[in-house]
Design a protein around this motif. Structure first.
Motif, short mmCIF file in Angstrom:
data_model
loop_
_atom_site.label_atom_id
_atom_site.label_comp_id
_atom_site.label_asym_id
_atom_site.label_seq_id
_atom_site.Cartn_x
_atom_site.Cartn_y
_atom_site.Cartn_z
N ASP A 292 11.68 5.57 -56.57
CA ASP A 292 10.70 4.56 -57.29
C ASP A 292 9.47 4.46 -56.47
OD1 ASP A 292 9.99 3.09 -59.43
OD2 ASP A 292 10.55 1.21 -58.57
N VAL A 293 8.86 5.25 -55.53
CA VAL A 293 7.84 5.39 -55.05
C VAL A 293 6.68 5.23 -55.98
CG1 VAL A 293 6.07 6.82 -53.49
CG2 VAL A 293 8.32 6.66 -53.24
N ASP A 294 5.76 4.41 -55.98
CA ASP A 294 4.57 4.40 -57.00
C ASP A 294 3.53 5.11 -57.32
OD1 ASP A 294 5.74 1.42 -57.96
OD2 ASP A 294 5.37 1.12 -55.61
N LEU A 295 3.21 5.88 -56.13
CA LEU A 295 2.17 6.75 -56.09
C LEU A 295 2.50 7.93 -55.30
CD1 LEU A 295 -1.57 5.76 -55.77
CD2 LEU A 295 -0.65 7.65 -54.58
N LEU A 296 2.24 9.18 -55.85
CA LEU A 296 2.56 10.31 -55.06
C LEU A 296 1.13 11.08 -54.73
CD1 LEU A 296 5.60 11.88 -57.15
CD2 LEU A 296 5.59 9.99 -55.37
N TRP A 297 1.05 11.64 -53.45
CA TRP A 297 -0.16 12.23 -53.47
C TRP A 297 0.13 13.75 -52.87
CZ3 TRP A 297 0.39 8.84 -49.14
CH2 TRP A 297 0.29 9.67 -47.92
N ILE A 298 -0.78 14.62 -53.25
CA ILE A 298 -0.34 16.28 -52.92
C ILE A 298 -1.64 16.34 -51.75
CG2 ILE A 298 -0.47 18.47 -53.90
CD1 ILE A 298 0.47 17.00 -56.40
N GLY A 299 -0.76 16.71 -50.56
CA GLY A 299 -1.62 17.18 -49.38
C GLY A 299 -2.59 18.38 -49.46
N ALA A 300 -3.71 18.54 -48.70
CA ALA A 300 -4.46 19.44 -48.65
C ALA A 300 -3.86 20.90 -48.57
CB ALA A 300 -5.61 19.26 -47.57
N ARG A 301 -2.66 20.78 -47.82
CA ARG A 301 -2.11 22.31 -47.49
C ARG A 301 -1.35 22.87 -48.54
NH1 ARG A 301 -2.63 19.14 -43.59
NH2 ARG A 301 -3.65 19.48 -41.59
N SER A 302 -1.15 21.75 -49.62
CA SER A 302 -0.44 22.26 -50.91
C SER A 302 -1.28 22.59 -52.07
CB SER A 302 0.39 20.99 -51.29
OG SER A 302 1.55 20.69 -50.23
N THR A 303 -2.51 21.85 -51.94
CA THR A 303 -3.40 22.19 -53.14
C THR A 303 -3.94 23.51 -52.95
OG1 THR A 303 -4.10 19.67 -52.82
CG2 THR A 303 -5.49 21.00 -54.33
N VAL A 304 -3.92 23.89 -51.86
CA VAL A 304 -4.39 25.46 -51.72
C VAL A 304 -3.33 26.54 -52.36
CG1 VAL A 304 -5.73 25.47 -49.53
CG2 VAL A 304 -3.31 25.76 -49.57
N SER A 305 -2.20 26.10 -52.80
CA SER A 305 -1.20 27.03 -53.23
C SER A 305 -1.07 26.77 -54.77
CB SER A 305 0.01 27.10 -52.38
OG SER A 305 1.01 27.87 -53.12
N PRO A 306 -1.41 27.76 -55.50
CA PRO A 306 -1.10 27.54 -56.96
C PRO A 306 0.58 27.59 -57.30
CG PRO A 306 -2.91 29.21 -56.85
CD PRO A 306 -2.32 28.69 -55.41
N PHE A 307 1.29 28.24 -56.44
CA PHE A 307 2.56 28.30 -56.62
C PHE A 307 3.25 27.08 -56.41
CE2 PHE A 307 2.30 32.76 -55.19
CZ PHE A 307 2.72 33.49 -56.53
N ILE A 308 2.87 26.20 -55.14
CA ILE A 308 3.16 25.00 -54.87
C ILE A 308 2.93 23.81 -55.93
CG2 ILE A 308 3.07 22.99 -53.28
CD1 ILE A 308 4.80 24.97 -52.03
N MET A 309 1.47 24.08 -56.27
CA MET A 309 1.19 23.03 -57.43
C MET A 309 1.79 23.14 -58.63
SD MET A 309 -0.97 21.00 -56.09
CE MET A 309 -1.48 20.32 -57.57
N GLN A 310 2.06 24.44 -58.81
CA GLN A 310 2.96 24.58 -60.09
C GLN A 310 4.31 23.88 -59.98
OE1 GLN A 310 1.41 25.43 -63.02
NE2 GLN A 310 3.33 24.54 -63.71
N GLU A 311 4.81 24.20 -58.94
CA GLU A 311 6.23 23.69 -58.81
C GLU A 311 6.29 22.22 -58.80
OE1 GLU A 311 8.23 25.01 -55.10
OE2 GLU A 311 9.26 23.23 -54.76
N ILE A 312 5.34 21.76 -58.08
CA ILE A 312 5.14 20.27 -58.15
C ILE A 312 5.08 19.61 -59.51
CG2 ILE A 312 4.01 18.12 -57.35
CD1 ILE A 312 3.51 19.91 -54.65
#
Ligand code: PEP
Ligand code: MN
Length: 360
Positions: free
Chosen positions: A102-122
């Motif tokens: 129940d974490v209220d807000l999640l953020w995606i870090g700069a090193r993840s945003t660079v990877s479309p694979f990771i972004m799609q997985e998330i």
């Protein structure tokens, strides 16, 4: 993304009379550390308490976060202080654990945003969630990559969205840890004017002394909020020590910041603003015209060089121009950094023109 207005409902519903504030340590270190900071932030403008529990580190061997253990600490923060909580997620397993806890807000870090694979997985792992998800800009200044990441989340049915501007890494030395490239953030706002945009001055500056100034610039550019790393003993933090501020300092920063409204009803103000903007438009037109003229002259030089079979790039001449322009710029209040950047861009365009001519 069609109806971008709905993407900011989560923020509008909070009916804040100040920018959204996310604060807390770079990393959750111990339960005591997390709770102490949370209690010190409790009676302040802070809306979300942050703490990284999975830490992306540039090189191995550094503290990589406490992991899932920290999720229990964030729960205690919520119970004891009433503050909402947030953390960084970087893969499907993180998402699952954060949602379960129940974490209220999640953020995606700069090193993840660079990877479309990771972004799609998330995005797949988050599918349909009503949690708030904020996407940090990728480490490199690539607007399309940033927007692409947000679009993946939107397509997965995530509607409580936003972005965090944390600056961009460069090879060149600069006073910033990650240079802000404000024009890129402005372009981002032009593309998605309704998407909440938060500034992270901590990772932009890498240095607590500069946090206030960068925060003020962000607010002047109509950013919706700030994410500021906060620790009761910044110098001994296990990560990002130089850029964290104490809770007391954070409160002072919030008090000193000038919060400007996007729309001002006072007509005198509007008139002068419109007038100044009109002046800027005229000058911008002149700049383009002059640059066009300059390029015309460069083309003629290109013709001459072609005739005489001379190389395009003549560095002595170039250094002379640069030195003169830096001095000239200085006398008009332009920084060396800006003059260099501008002339490098102009020079590159001249080289491109001349190459085209010489190659026929
Ligand atoms: C952080 O917020 O602690 C972090 C790791 O940030 P970034 O992804 O911007 O480097
Ligand atoms: Mn950090």
């Amino acid at each position: 993304m069609k109806n971008t207005k709905e993407l900011r409902t989560w923020l509008d519903d909070m009916k804040l009379d100040h920018p959204l504030v996310i604060a807390g340590p770079c990393s959750a270190e111990t339960e005591e550390q997390v709770l102490k900071i949370a209690h010190e932030l409790k009676d302040s403008d802070v809306n979300y308490f942050r703490a990284g529990i999975w830490k992306p580190r540039t090189r191995p061997g550094n503290f990589e976060g406490v992991g899932a253990l920290g999720l229990g600490w964030l729960k205690k923060v919520k119970e004891q202080t009433g503050m909402k909580t947030c953390t960084e997620v970087a893969n499907a397993a993180h998402v699952k654990l954060a949602l379960e806890n129940d974490v209220d807000l999640l953020w995606i870090g700069a090193r993840s945003t660079v990877s479309p694979f990771i972004m799609q997985e998330i995005a797949d792992a988050l599918e349909g969630t009503d949690k708030i998800v904020l996407v940090k800009n990728p480490v490199n200044p690539d607007l399309a990559l940033w927007l692409g990441g947000i679009e993946r989340l939107y397509t997965a049915g995530i509607k409580n969205l936003g972005a965090i501007h944390r600056g961009f890494s460069t090879y060149e030395k600069s006073k910033y840890r990650n240079i802000p490239e404000w024009q890129l953030a402005i372009e981002f706002q032009n593309k998605f004017p309704d998407l909440p945009l938060i500034c992270d001055p901590s990772h932009i500056t890498g240095n607590r002394e500069m946090i206030f100034d960068v925060s003020q610039t962000a607010l002047d550019l109509n950013f919706d909020g700030l994410m500021i790393e906060t620790h009761f003993d910044p110098d001994n933090a296990w990560s990002d020590a130089a850029q964290q501020v104490t809770p007391t300092k954070l409160k002072q920063i919030m008090e000193d910041l000038k919060i400007r409204k996007e729309t001002e009803t006072d007509s005198g103000y509007r008139d002068s603003l419109d007038n100044l903007r009109a002046q800027i438009n005229v000058i911008d037109g002149q700049l383009i015209e002059m640059l066009g003229k300059r390029m015309g002259v460069a083309d003629k030089i290109g013709e001459l060089k072609k005739e005489k079979n001379v190389a395009v790039l003549q560095s002595r001449r170039w250094n002379e121009i640069l030195g003169n322009m830096i001095l000239e710029g200085e006398s008009r209040g332009l920084s060396e950094e800006f003059v260099l950047k501008m002339f490098k861009a102009i020079h590159q365009e001249s080289i491109n023109h001349q190459e085209k001519i010489i190659k026929g």
